[in-house]
Enzyme design. Sequence first.
Site, PDB file in Angstrom:
ATOM      1  N   PHE A 104      55.040 -57.434 -66.778  1.00  0.00           N
ATOM      2  CA  PHE A 104      56.353 -57.529 -67.430  1.00  0.00           C
ATOM      3  C   PHE A 104      56.930 -56.181 -67.840  1.00  0.00           C
ATOM      4  O   PHE A 104      58.123 -56.041 -68.029  1.00  0.00           O
ATOM      5  CB  PHE A 104      56.284 -58.482 -68.632  1.00  0.00           C
ATOM      6  CG  PHE A 104      55.782 -57.872 -69.912  1.00  0.00           C
ATOM      7  CD1 PHE A 104      56.676 -57.443 -70.898  1.00  0.00           C
ATOM      8  CD2 PHE A 104      54.425 -57.753 -70.165  1.00  0.00           C
ATOM      9  CE1 PHE A 104      56.217 -56.900 -72.087  1.00  0.00           C
ATOM     10  CE2 PHE A 104      53.960 -57.216 -71.352  1.00  0.00           C
ATOM     11  CZ  PHE A 104      54.860 -56.786 -72.322  1.00  0.00           C
ATOM     12  N   LYS A 105      56.082 -55.168 -67.921  1.00  0.00           N
ATOM     13  CA  LYS A 105      56.581 -53.844 -68.324  1.00  0.00           C
ATOM     14  C   LYS A 105      57.604 -53.307 -67.311  1.00  0.00           C
ATOM     15  O   LYS A 105      58.446 -52.487 -67.638  1.00  0.00           O
ATOM     16  CB  LYS A 105      55.427 -52.849 -68.467  1.00  0.00           C
ATOM     17  CG  LYS A 105      54.274 -53.321 -69.365  1.00  0.00           C
ATOM     18  CD  LYS A 105      54.660 -53.424 -70.819  1.00  0.00           C
ATOM     19  CE  LYS A 105      53.638 -54.138 -71.668  1.00  0.00           C
ATOM     20  NZ  LYS A 105      52.495 -53.401 -72.102  1.00  0.00           N
TER      21      LYS A 105
END
Length: 495
Positions: free
Chosen positions: A111-112
């Site tokens: 998700f980064k």
Amino acid sequence: MGLYYKSTRNSNLKVTASEAILKGLAPDGGLFVPSELPKLDVSMSDLKGKTYQEIAYLVMKQFLTDFTEEELKSCIDKAYDSKFDTEEIAPLVKVDDTYYMELFHGATIAFKDMALSILPHLMTTSAKKNDVKNEIVILTATSGDTGKAALAGFADVEGTRIIVFYPKNGVSKVQELQMVTQRGENVNVVAIHGNFDNAQSGVKAMFEDKELAEELAKKGYQFSSANSINIGRLVPQVVYYVNAYAKLLENEEIEDGEKINVVVPTGNFGNILAAYYAKQMGVPIDKLVCASNDNKVLFDFFQTGDYDRNREFILTTSPSMDILISSNLERLLYRISGDDDQKTKDMMEALKSTGKYTITEDMKARLDDFAAGYATEEECAQNIKKVYDKTGYVMDTHTSVASYVCECYQKNSGDNKKCVIASTASPYKFVKSVMSAIDLKYADQDEFSLLKVLEETSGREMPQAIKDILNANILHDLECDADKMKDTVKNILEV
């Protein structure tokens, strides 16, 4: 000035959005927060049918008020392009009656990527706006995913250098390989002998070191951060919660105005704070459910109002959540204290000196947006198997923590609102833990031999990010003790 940013430890300090992005951390060690949480200027039903990029612009323009429309749209278009392997950028997958918001379709399969694909563009635009001549040194601590996503985002970006610290033996084999094989003339990766909290504290100490800043400035450098302490990381994360609600509406899964719950696996508190900001902007979210692993410092905080990091640090199969100092909680503390900078500063100083603090009853009463739960290692593994056996859906360990907590929350509270789970990483990142959970016979097998097995089990093609590391050369082998991080940075930069 319109919307400006102030420090959680000094409300009189005022900077523009672009200045806050460039600085990363306030000079007093506080985190930058918007002077007010803006509202969306469109209704949720107006967002139906809009692309991720269009929604990103409508959300981010409310926070980044000193960026022109052209500048912001250019950053968004460069970030959310073919790097993502799905057109939706953050697709919602319905499994039984729960919605998994898959945030791992970017270049580094976690998700980064959602924020770190855009941060380099926001940063270089901010540098131009503020006439910065220094080279910007991105200094980052990672518990596994931020590091690779930041390295990929900033690799060979003109006017920047990036140095990433990660805990040796504290990340998965795939996470480590993704970092140490990163190409780029301006990238450095360092394994520290310690845990993530040591790495994060070391980075924060360098940001607060005035002498070091002067030494760097003389050599033409200045620090900034790609961690979620940087507001330029947090704002793009708000977007996907707004997008998820719009997609549920568009797919006629909910009625306009119907409240949903959101469950987020979290260690550093940034991802769930972004959901809280989305709620404040007007997204009909009811409960924000904070999901922890065995390092349940946040769960205990929400139960008691006491934050206490004086406990055993446990290495788990969900390493991105192996954190005892949740940096972004400071932003929430500031808000629930009524923007009381002195109170926030006192609590943060207590955390530094004694490892704990307690919030007031008034502050506790303002936490009713949140619920919390945790999953043990065993519960996390059992849940991966249970969901796979029942539905064929394969999830990673962090997502499983959230999935388990979601089910427990629904059972215990009787709250049956529709639920969106933030699915934060591809199961390919934690292949050994995932496959061992599905069948114990895989526990003794080599991690990389299991990639093919996962492909067959999940019916999902191996992501490009995994194919890329299988034959890549190791380019970074630097290690240091936790108390030598500053010396290491000075050596790298030849200061």
